[in-house]
Design a protein around this motif. Sequence first.
Motif, PDB file in Angstrom:
ATOM      1  N   ALA A 152      -9.050   0.311   2.818  1.00  0.00           N
ATOM      2  CA  ALA A 152      -7.746   0.425   3.466  1.00  0.00           C
ATOM      3  C   ALA A 152      -7.096   1.779   3.197  1.00  0.00           C
ATOM      4  CB  ALA A 152      -6.831  -0.697   2.984  1.00  0.00           C
ATOM      5  N   LEU A 153      -7.305   2.295   1.989  1.00  0.00           N
ATOM      6  CA  LEU A 153      -6.705   3.568   1.605  1.00  0.00           C
ATOM      7  C   LEU A 153      -7.399   4.751   2.262  1.00  0.00           C
ATOM      8  CD1 LEU A 153      -4.526   4.800  -0.301  1.00  0.00           C
ATOM      9  CD2 LEU A 153      -6.305   4.889  -2.068  1.00  0.00           C
ATOM     10  N   GLY A 154      -8.683   4.579   2.566  1.00  0.00           N
ATOM     11  CA  GLY A 154      -9.445   5.668   3.158  1.00  0.00           C
ATOM     12  C   GLY A 154      -9.983   6.651   2.149  1.00  0.00           C
ATOM     13  N   LYS A 155     -10.012   6.251   0.874  1.00  0.00           N
ATOM     14  CA  LYS A 155     -10.582   7.092  -0.170  1.00  0.00           C
ATOM     15  C   LYS A 155     -11.025   6.209  -1.320  1.00  0.00           C
ATOM     16  CE  LYS A 155      -8.188   9.507  -2.996  1.00  0.00           C
ATOM     17  NZ  LYS A 155      -7.374  10.581  -3.549  1.00  0.00           N
ATOM     18  N   PRO A 156     -11.996   6.643  -2.113  1.00  0.00           N
ATOM     19  CA  PRO A 156     -12.474   5.809  -3.222  1.00  0.00           C
ATOM     20  C   PRO A 156     -11.391   5.589  -4.272  1.00  0.00           C
ATOM     21  CG  PRO A 156     -14.044   7.560  -2.713  1.00  0.00           C
ATOM     22  CD  PRO A 156     -12.795   7.882  -1.969  1.00  0.00           C
TER      23      PRO A 156
ATOM     24  N   ARG B 160      -2.067  -7.288  -3.361  1.00  0.00           N
ATOM     25  CA  ARG B 160      -0.738  -6.689  -3.345  1.00  0.00           C
ATOM     26  C   ARG B 160      -0.609  -5.639  -4.453  1.00  0.00           C
ATOM     27  NH1 ARG B 160       0.672 -11.858  -5.655  1.00  0.00           N
ATOM     28  NH2 ARG B 160       1.840 -11.656  -7.628  1.00  0.00           N
ATOM     29  N   ILE B 161       0.076  -4.584  -4.108  1.00  0.00           N
ATOM     30  CA  ILE B 161       0.414  -3.527  -5.059  1.00  0.00           C
ATOM     31  C   ILE B 161       1.922  -3.536  -5.195  1.00  0.00           C
ATOM     32  CG2 ILE B 161       0.323  -1.065  -5.558  1.00  0.00           C
ATOM     33  CD1 ILE B 161      -2.150  -0.976  -3.685  1.00  0.00           C
ATOM     34  N   GLU B 162       2.386  -3.712  -6.420  1.00  0.00           N
ATOM     35  CA  GLU B 162       3.822  -3.803  -6.660  1.00  0.00           C
ATOM     36  C   GLU B 162       4.360  -2.466  -7.155  1.00  0.00           C
ATOM     37  OE1 GLU B 162       4.167  -6.904  -9.526  1.00  0.00           O
ATOM     38  OE2 GLU B 162       3.708  -8.511  -8.097  1.00  0.00           O
ATOM     39  N   ALA B 163       5.654  -2.288  -6.980  1.00  0.00           N
ATOM     40  CA  ALA B 163       6.311  -1.156  -7.631  1.00  0.00           C
ATOM     41  C   ALA B 163       6.207  -1.355  -9.143  1.00  0.00           C
ATOM     42  CB  ALA B 163       7.772  -1.083  -7.193  1.00  0.00           C
ATOM     43  N   GLY B 164       6.350  -0.286  -9.883  1.00  0.00           N
ATOM     44  CA  GLY B 164       6.245  -0.400 -11.341  1.00  0.00           C
ATOM     45  C   GLY B 164       7.251  -1.376 -11.918  1.00  0.00           C
ATOM     46  N   TRP B 165       6.925  -1.953 -13.071  1.00  0.00           N
ATOM     47  CA  TRP B 165       7.827  -2.897 -13.726  1.00  0.00           C
ATOM     48  C   TRP B 165       9.082  -2.170 -14.219  1.00  0.00           C
ATOM     49  CZ3 TRP B 165       2.814  -3.752 -16.670  1.00  0.00           C
ATOM     50  CH2 TRP B 165       1.968  -4.617 -15.947  1.00  0.00           C
ATOM     51  N   PRO B 166      10.264  -2.659 -13.877  1.00  0.00           N
ATOM     52  CA  PRO B 166      11.497  -2.020 -14.372  1.00  0.00           C
ATOM     53  C   PRO B 166      11.514  -1.984 -15.901  1.00  0.00           C
ATOM     54  CG  PRO B 166      11.991  -3.624 -12.639  1.00  0.00           C
ATOM     55  CD  PRO B 166      10.539  -3.801 -12.987  1.00  0.00           C
ATOM     56  N   GLY B 167      11.865  -0.818 -16.430  1.00  0.00           N
ATOM     57  CA  GLY B 167      11.964  -0.683 -17.884  1.00  0.00           C
ATOM     58  C   GLY B 167      10.645  -0.477 -18.587  1.00  0.00           C
ATOM     59  N   TRP B 168       9.536  -0.364 -17.820  1.00  0.00           N
ATOM     60  CA  TRP B 168       8.223  -0.117 -18.420  1.00  0.00           C
ATOM     61  C   TRP B 168       7.791   1.305 -18.083  1.00  0.00           C
ATOM     62  CZ3 TRP B 168       3.443   1.738 -18.220  1.00  0.00           C
ATOM     63  CH2 TRP B 168       2.482   1.267 -19.117  1.00  0.00           C
ATOM     64  N   PRO B 169       7.376   2.113 -19.075  1.00  0.00           N
ATOM     65  CA  PRO B 169       7.276   1.773 -20.495  1.00  0.00           C
ATOM     66  C   PRO B 169       8.633   1.867 -21.192  1.00  0.00           C
ATOM     67  CG  PRO B 169       6.528   4.015 -20.145  1.00  0.00           C
ATOM     68  CD  PRO B 169       6.827   3.452 -18.786  1.00  0.00           C
ATOM     69  N   SER B 170       8.725   1.121 -22.279  1.00  0.00           N
ATOM     70  CA  SER B 170       9.916   1.186 -23.117  1.00  0.00           C
ATOM     71  C   SER B 170       9.608   2.107 -24.290  1.00  0.00           C
ATOM     72  CB  SER B 170      10.281  -0.216 -23.599  1.00  0.00           C
ATOM     73  OG  SER B 170       9.276  -0.703 -24.488  1.00  0.00           O
ATOM     74  N   GLU B 171      10.428   2.024 -25.300  1.00  0.00           N
ATOM     75  CA  GLU B 171      10.159   2.795 -26.525  1.00  0.00           C
ATOM     76  C   GLU B 171       9.288   2.015 -27.493  1.00  0.00           C
ATOM     77  OE1 GLU B 171      11.075   5.968 -26.938  1.00  0.00           O
ATOM     78  OE2 GLU B 171      11.855   5.845 -24.899  1.00  0.00           O
TER      79      GLU B 171
ATOM     80  N   LEU C 295       0.832  -1.206   0.000  1.00  0.00           N
ATOM     81  CA  LEU C 295       0.000   0.000   0.000  1.00  0.00           C
ATOM     82  C   LEU C 295       0.867   1.256   0.000  1.00  0.00           C
ATOM     83  CD1 LEU C 295      -3.011   0.806   0.049  1.00  0.00           C
ATOM     84  CD2 LEU C 295      -2.873   0.847   2.555  1.00  0.00           C
ATOM     85  N   GLU C 296       2.093   1.127   0.513  1.00  0.00           N
ATOM     86  CA  GLU C 296       2.987   2.288   0.573  1.00  0.00           C
ATOM     87  C   GLU C 296       3.336   2.803  -0.827  1.00  0.00           C
ATOM     88  OE1 GLU C 296       5.624  -1.395   0.663  1.00  0.00           O
ATOM     89  OE2 GLU C 296       3.738  -0.758   1.596  1.00  0.00           O
ATOM     90  N   HIS C 297       3.366   1.919  -1.830  1.00  0.00           N
ATOM     91  CA  HIS C 297       3.654   2.370  -3.199  1.00  0.00           C
ATOM     92  C   HIS C 297       2.555   3.298  -3.705  1.00  0.00           C
ATOM     93  CE1 HIS C 297       6.903  -0.458  -3.272  1.00  0.00           C
ATOM     94  NE2 HIS C 297       6.119  -1.525  -3.254  1.00  0.00           N
ATOM     95  N   LEU C 298       1.319   2.928  -3.392  1.00  0.00           N
ATOM     96  CA  LEU C 298       0.184   3.742  -3.824  1.00  0.00           C
ATOM     97  C   LEU C 298       0.129   5.051  -3.051  1.00  0.00           C
ATOM     98  CD1 LEU C 298      -2.419   4.185  -5.387  1.00  0.00           C
ATOM     99  CD2 LEU C 298      -3.606   2.694  -3.749  1.00  0.00           C
ATOM    100  N   ARG C 299       0.308   4.979  -1.746  1.00  0.00           N
ATOM    101  CA  ARG C 299       0.261   6.201  -0.933  1.00  0.00           C
ATOM    102  C   ARG C 299       1.350   7.189  -1.360  1.00  0.00           C
ATOM    103  NH1 ARG C 299      -3.271   5.824   3.214  1.00  0.00           N
ATOM    104  NH2 ARG C 299      -3.681   3.788   4.179  1.00  0.00           N
ATOM    105  N   ALA C 300       2.534   6.684  -1.651  1.00  0.00           N
ATOM    106  CA  ALA C 300       3.638   7.572  -2.026  1.00  0.00           C
ATOM    107  C   ALA C 300       3.308   8.343  -3.302  1.00  0.00           C
ATOM    108  CB  ALA C 300       4.922   6.765  -2.199  1.00  0.00           C
ATOM    109  N   ALA C 301       2.758   7.663  -4.290  1.00  0.00           N
ATOM    110  CA  ALA C 301       2.412   8.343  -5.545  1.00  0.00           C
ATOM    111  C   ALA C 301       1.309   9.370  -5.326  1.00  0.00           C
ATOM    112  CB  ALA C 301       1.985   7.311  -6.580  1.00  0.00           C
ATOM    113  N   LEU C 302       0.288   8.988  -4.560  1.00  0.00           N
ATOM    114  CA  LEU C 302      -0.815   9.919  -4.311  1.00  0.00           C
ATOM    115  C   LEU C 302      -0.351  11.114  -3.490  1.00  0.00           C
ATOM    116  CD1 LEU C 302      -3.694   7.380  -3.551  1.00  0.00           C
ATOM    117  CD2 LEU C 302      -3.248   8.601  -5.688  1.00  0.00           C
ATOM    118  N   ASP C 303       0.559  10.888  -2.551  1.00  0.00           N
ATOM    119  CA  ASP C 303       1.082  12.000  -1.744  1.00  0.00           C
ATOM    120  C   ASP C 303       1.856  12.999  -2.596  1.00  0.00           C
ATOM    121  OD1 ASP C 303      -0.045  10.933   0.523  1.00  0.00           O
ATOM    122  OD2 ASP C 303       1.821  10.064   1.304  1.00  0.00           O
TER     123      ASP C 303
END
Length: 292
Positions: free
Chosen positions: A133-137, A239-250, A100-108
């Motif tokens: 869990a997030l406390g918002k829709p 589970r919420i994962e960190a973004g995929w390394p190298g995504w997006p590519s060209e 959940l910390e990955h999502l909170r960090a981006a929203l913050d």
Amino acid sequence: MRCLFTPLLQAVAWIAGRLPQPWVLVLGRGLAWLLWPALGSRRRIARINVDLCFPTRDARERRRLADASVVNTVVGALELLRAWHAPSSRLADLADIEGLEHLRAALDRGQGVLLMCGHFTHTELAVRLLGEALGKPVRVVVRRHNNACLEAWFERSRQAVYGPSIGKKDVRGLIRALQAGEPVVYSADQNFTYQNAFVPFFGVPAATLTATPELVRRGRAVLLPFWYRRDAGGRYRIRIEAGWPGWPSEDPVEDAARYMRELETVVRECPEQYLWAHRRFKTRPPGEPSVY
């Protein structure tokens, strides 16, 4: 328009939302047994998909998996009603959420988040649990129903827990939500006939949307993988994962293929909870016959 069946739907939804979790699962399986003859078309599609995607499994094992996925689809209908109409107290302590910390960090940071997932049988309940869990829709992207009465009731139900839903083809609405810093759940694993490429899904060429990186860019957002399953005891593992390394590519085609590879890995964890009853391989590469 007078929708005569809406009061019945509301009554069923009220009951489903308040049943103890074990009862929901038992009732869903019982309904699947009662409705089994009427589910012939869905069963056939699920069996074709499973045969295509798990060719090395024994035929009886493939049949059991396909049929289990159809049962989970019926259970998922009750989970959908539960997502819309259960009081928060009924959903408390039903989910274990990682990342959940990955999502909170981006929203913050004020950044919109495209929560990339797949079509599992309990997707909207997972979204509701995440929002609790997030406390918002958490916003959802949906396909509009052709029946006006059903669509009106669906939208009222969704809006109460997720805020206004975003139509599948409402690209501007999706981008506005992301630009406003909102979390939006999105899946691109159904058959696409536009902005698509054929990339492997379980080794089968699947028409897959290639525009996702552009949506993220235009929305000034970040993509975070969002996965979930129901365990044998009825708890939801999210589970919420960190973004995929190298995504997006060209390369948008490679980005679509990466999404399918990541999704396939998650589906293999609990394949009976994936929506195999959808005609995922409806659009075929040029010259290939229909698999359905």
